[in-house]
Design an enzyme around this catalytic site. Structure first.
Site, PDB file in Angstrom:
ATOM      1  N   HIS A 185     -21.732  -7.109  18.840  1.00 19.57           N
ATOM      2  CA  HIS A 185     -20.798  -6.097  18.350  1.00 19.57           C
ATOM      3  C   HIS A 185     -19.402  -6.243  18.958  1.00 19.57           C
ATOM      4  O   HIS A 185     -18.414  -5.842  18.334  1.00 19.57           O
ATOM      5  CB  HIS A 185     -21.367  -4.696  18.628  1.00 19.57           C
ATOM      6  CG  HIS A 185     -20.828  -3.633  17.713  1.00 19.57           C
ATOM      7  ND1 HIS A 185     -19.631  -3.762  17.024  1.00 19.57           N
ATOM      8  CD2 HIS A 185     -21.319  -2.415  17.360  1.00 19.57           C
ATOM      9  CE1 HIS A 185     -19.417  -2.665  16.301  1.00 19.57           C
ATOM     10  NE2 HIS A 185     -20.431  -1.840  16.488  1.00 19.57           N
ATOM     11  N   ASP A 239     -23.796 -14.278  -1.869  1.00 18.75           N
ATOM     12  CA  ASP A 239     -24.541 -15.200  -2.739  1.00 18.75           C
ATOM     13  C   ASP A 239     -24.376 -16.630  -2.220  1.00 18.75           C
ATOM     14  O   ASP A 239     -23.290 -17.198  -2.271  1.00 18.75           O
ATOM     15  CB  ASP A 239     -24.001 -15.060  -4.172  1.00 18.75           C
ATOM     16  CG  ASP A 239     -24.640 -16.040  -5.142  1.00 18.75           C
ATOM     17  OD1 ASP A 239     -25.575 -16.779  -4.746  1.00 18.75           O
ATOM     18  OD2 ASP A 239     -24.203 -16.074  -6.307  1.00 18.75           O
TER      19      ASP A 239
END
Length: 435
Positions: free
Chosen positions: A164, A382
């Site tokens: 993070h 994708d």
């Protein structure tokens, strides 16, 4: 349910990248010191000839070599992800950009996608199966970890664990867009768009630091909740339910403010909070466009500050929903350049005192923390075989924590992932769905 890891390797950037120590801002240091675990589920492509997908995926489907080659190229502009967490002057955390590489694992599972994703629930078990394990988030840990798991049904799960301190959600999804675009055959510049902006000194504290406001949301004193067993559920908010919630607020109300107000009310009822008790909502705000001058949109780092809405339980329950939504909007709108500079300076003063900003998420039962991923390109992932059907955190880190996200198909409305103690679930669901 069994997952066997069959390959683990380090993937370095495909070209030379800057070797340097990357300074981390106070906003980077105020986040949980862990890898954020996400899962992307890609169902098996329909088999040619109408047969089932049980014979395994088509040739080349999620071929690890193709993914690793694309990852190596994506790590060139996003080179901090190939580095290691380090310690600089005075013990301050930094990223050692040393091109040692991101971790990439390949695994095989003995179960189908529907076994996990039909009624998905984030949990430590989901994280264990699909996201590589880091013994700790402390130096000299790896910054980014990825695992491609081939399922029995022919589908695939991509699990990601990115530390993070390296970036917020916007930065993470920018990286995934770049990696997937390169895997589809795009040129790196086309896949990436505006290159990630790595200079975090734009968020350096003033000298001397002079916070203009008080920022109790960063105080460990307000994160004094005891660890409580909790479960996470994914709640669908249909377009009809969303329209109904918004109709009870002022015209033009944002989805986040309306749904968060509704969620807050349902939580107060379910937990049976006393009418006179104080309840607090933690609200994160993206500050890229709020600073003067604004940060570059492609700023790669944590550009999120928190604000706090504090009110009495009776106000959340008895006042109109629009009143609660407006209070949330006011808190978000309050975050301007002066507010952000004050937060950065406040964190500087606290660190000089030797106190840590509250990184944990153990809130008391009266409190709620709602993160919005609405408008983020989380489904723009994708690799060349279609977009994921489902994207979500693999695990939540505390009770009272929620994510509001879009769904793969915009016509399906949105989703709310919420961690709550099991004894309150039934009541919460009744109130949330207005039964």
């Amino acid at each position: 349910m069994k997952v066997d890891v069959v390959e683990t390797t380090l993937v370095a950037p495909s070209e030379d990248t800057p070797r340097r120590e990357l300074w981390l801002s106070n906003l980077d240091l105020a986040v949980p010191k862990t890898h954020t675990p996400l899962v992307y589920y890609y169902p098996a492509p329909a088999a040619a000839g109408g047969g089932g997908a049980t014979d395994g995926p088509p040739e080349g489907f999620f071929a690890p070599a193709r993914l690793k080659a694309a990852l190596a190229r994506a790590l060139v502009p996003f080179y901090p992800l190939a580095g290691r967490l380090g310690v600089g002057e005075g013990g301050r955390l930094q990223i050692d950009c040393n091109a040692e590489g991101a971790l990439f694992a390949v695994a095989r599972a003995d179960f189908a996608g529907d076994d996990v994703f039909q009624d998905y629930e984030p949990s430590p078990e989901v994280r264990r199966m699909f996201v590589p394990f880091a013994p700790s988030g402390d130096p000299p840990c790896v910054m980014a970890m990825f695992q491609v798991t081939f399922l029995k049904c022919g589908g695939v799960v991509l699990g990601t664990g990115i530390h993070h301190v390296t970036m917020d959600g916007m930065g993470a999804f920018h990286f995934i867009q770049t990696w997937t675009g390169v895997a589809r055959g795009l040129e790196l510049a086309d896949a990436c768009g505006p290159p990630p902006f790595h200079d975090r000194t734009l968020l350096r504290a003033r000298s001397p630091p002079c916070p203009a406001f008080d920022h109790p949301v960063y105080s460990p004193a307000l994160l004094n909740g005891r660890p409580r067993p909790f479960v996470t559920r994914v709640y669908s908010v249909s377009p009809k339910l969303l329209a109904d919630i918004k109709s009870r607020c002022a015209p033009g109300v944002s989805t986040y403010c309306a749904v968060t107000a509704h969620l807050w009310r349902a939580m107060c009822v379910a937990r049976g909070l006393a009418a006179g008790a104080e309840t607090r909502l933690r609200v994160p705000a993206n500050v890229r466009h709020r600073l003067r001058p604004p940060l570059p949109r492609s700023y790669f780092g944590n550009a999120i500050v928190r604000d706090l809405v504090t009110t009495r339980v009776e106000d959340v329950l008895a006042r109109p929903l629009g009143f609660v939504a407006q209070a949330i909007k006011d808190a978000v709108d309050r975050v301007d350049d002066a507010y952000v500079r004050s937060v950065v300076d406040y964190l500087e003063v606290e660190s000089e005192k030797g106190s840590q900003a509250a990184r944990g998420q153990l809130m008391p039962e009266t409190d709620l923390w709602v993160v919005s991923w609405l408008g983020m390109p989380m489904y723009d992932a994708d690799f060349g075989w279609g977009a994921p059907r489902f994207v979500a955190p693999a695990q939540m880190f505390g009770s009272g924590t929620a994510y509001v996200t879009q769904r793969a198909n915009k016509d399906d409305g949105i989703a709310v992932l919420f961690g709550l103690e099991p004894e309150y679930l039934q009541c919460f669901e009744k109130v949330f769905y207005g039964e």
